[in-house]
Design a protein around this motif. Sequence first.
Motif, PDB file in Angstrom:
ATOM      1  N   LYS A 123      11.075   1.186  -8.853  1.00  0.00           N
ATOM      2  CA  LYS A 123      11.709   1.941  -9.934  1.00  0.00           C
ATOM      3  C   LYS A 123      12.050   3.352  -9.489  1.00  0.00           C
ATOM      4  O   LYS A 123      13.097   3.909  -9.872  1.00  0.00           O
ATOM      5  CB  LYS A 123      10.790   1.974 -11.159  1.00  0.00           C
ATOM      6  N   GLU A 124      11.209   3.946  -8.668  1.00  0.00           N
ATOM      7  CA  GLU A 124      11.492   5.296  -8.162  1.00  0.00           C
ATOM      8  C   GLU A 124      12.712   5.287  -7.242  1.00  0.00           C
ATOM      9  O   GLU A 124      13.545   6.197  -7.293  1.00  0.00           O
ATOM     10  CB  GLU A 124      10.265   5.842  -7.421  1.00  0.00           C
ATOM     11  N   VAL A 125      12.803   4.264  -6.405  1.00  0.00           N
ATOM     12  CA  VAL A 125      13.957   4.144  -5.517  1.00  0.00           C
ATOM     13  C   VAL A 125      15.230   3.928  -6.331  1.00  0.00           C
ATOM     14  O   VAL A 125      16.283   4.522  -6.045  1.00  0.00           O
ATOM     15  CB  VAL A 125      13.742   3.001  -4.510  1.00  0.00           C
ATOM     16  N   GLN A 126      15.156   3.089  -7.345  1.00  0.00           N
ATOM     17  CA  GLN A 126      16.305   2.877  -8.226  1.00  0.00           C
ATOM     18  C   GLN A 126      16.771   4.186  -8.846  1.00  0.00           C
ATOM     19  O   GLN A 126      17.971   4.505  -8.853  1.00  0.00           O
ATOM     20  CB  GLN A 126      15.952   1.890  -9.347  1.00  0.00           C
ATOM     21  N   ASP A 183       0.838  -1.209   0.000  1.00  0.00           N
ATOM     22  CA  ASP A 183       0.000   0.000   0.000  1.00  0.00           C
ATOM     23  C   ASP A 183       0.872   1.258   0.000  1.00  0.00           C
ATOM     24  O   ASP A 183       0.632   2.222   0.756  1.00  0.00           O
ATOM     25  CB  ASP A 183      -0.945  -0.006   1.198  1.00  0.00           C
ATOM     26  N   GLN A 184       1.943   1.218  -0.800  1.00  0.00           N
ATOM     27  CA  GLN A 184       2.871   2.328  -1.040  1.00  0.00           C
ATOM     28  C   GLN A 184       3.773   2.641   0.157  1.00  0.00           C
ATOM     29  O   GLN A 184       4.530   3.618   0.125  1.00  0.00           O
ATOM     30  CB  GLN A 184       2.120   3.595  -1.483  1.00  0.00           C
ATOM     31  N   LYS A 235      13.806  12.066   1.879  1.00  0.00           N
ATOM     32  CA  LYS A 235      13.864  13.306   1.099  1.00  0.00           C
ATOM     33  C   LYS A 235      12.752  13.384   0.061  1.00  0.00           C
ATOM     34  O   LYS A 235      12.255  14.472  -0.251  1.00  0.00           O
ATOM     35  CB  LYS A 235      15.223  13.427   0.415  1.00  0.00           C
ATOM     36  N   ASN A 236      12.373  12.214  -0.481  1.00  0.00           N
ATOM     37  CA  ASN A 236      11.326  12.194  -1.493  1.00  0.00           C
ATOM     38  C   ASN A 236       9.924  12.137  -0.904  1.00  0.00           C
ATOM     39  O   ASN A 236       8.938  12.161  -1.654  1.00  0.00           O
ATOM     40  CB  ASN A 236      11.543  11.010  -2.435  1.00  0.00           C
ATOM     41  N   PHE A 294      12.200  -5.489  -2.980  1.00  0.00           N
ATOM     42  CA  PHE A 294      13.493  -5.240  -3.605  1.00  0.00           C
ATOM     43  C   PHE A 294      14.601  -5.435  -2.583  1.00  0.00           C
ATOM     44  O   PHE A 294      14.357  -5.479  -1.373  1.00  0.00           O
ATOM     45  CB  PHE A 294      13.562  -3.855  -4.269  1.00  0.00           C
ATOM     46  N   ILE A 295      15.808  -5.601  -3.097  1.00  0.00           N
ATOM     47  CA  ILE A 295      16.981  -5.779  -2.248  1.00  0.00           C
ATOM     48  C   ILE A 295      18.022  -4.738  -2.634  1.00  0.00           C
ATOM     49  O   ILE A 295      17.974  -4.167  -3.731  1.00  0.00           O
ATOM     50  CB  ILE A 295      17.576  -7.200  -2.367  1.00  0.00           C
TER      51      ILE A 295
END
Length: 283
Positions: A265-268, A187-188, A214-215, A236-237
């Motif tokens: 993908k945003e974290v990447q 849930d995000q 920060k985001n 993810f790892i």
Amino acid sequence: MKVLFNGRLMDRSECAVDIEDRGYQFGDGVYEVIRIYNGTLYTLDEHVARFFKSAAEIRIDLPFSEDELQSDLKELIKANQVQDGGLYLQATRGTAPRKHQYPAGLAPQVTAYTFPIKKPVNEQQNGVSVITEDDLRWLRCDIKSLNLLYNVMIKQKAHEASSFEAILVRDGLVTEGTSSNVYAVKDQVIYTHPATNLILNGITRRTLLELIRKNGWQYKEKAMSKDELMNADEVFISSTTAEVIPVTVIDGQNVGTGVPGPRTKEVQKALEEHILSVTAAFS
């Protein structure tokens, strides 16, 4: 190739360790792996600080300062003309007759060398499969010690199962991977195990949590159950060498839709931008 051995740069062929070195016989030592981008040692301050902390935790008194070590490591990558790759750094307690107890005043043996890294582009883009295994390691996983036998055994089991990694579970709760930290998105909200003695507080983990804050993305440092992991929307790892890799299959079961998720993908992307900004500033 040049290596750094006890403060001296020398050819690898000149570097020799005694057969009674306690790292060789007992795994009595600590280590770090540092990523090199654009000729720059990424997050060098954090890695060196953790190296000293790990050494202090097992009562190895390093005979130099953090600044002196940083200077030597920078000289090493210059000598080897490394633009992209990794650096391995290790300290053992030193050489002594083989007994479990050790005498006072041993001289630590400190070694560092550079090595190539192949960026796992396909895995980062398409995700990987992992397995789960019981976490039977000792209870000081926060120390980055040389005692990695269980990690090696389980990593090999994952490899033989055509999986990228094994996620460890202790008393029903997810801790970390054999060589990575683990995150789940539900849930995000991003969940990851708190930085206790049960995990290594990865430098990439610390960087990611700072970028997540920060985001303005929601996150909780909370131990997840295995069921929560299996029912996550995304997993993810992260690690120094792998950066951020989506997990799309766990124990043969798809994670979410079975493809890398939007938050992952945003974290990447956030990490990639941070790496570029930091290395550009120091280049």
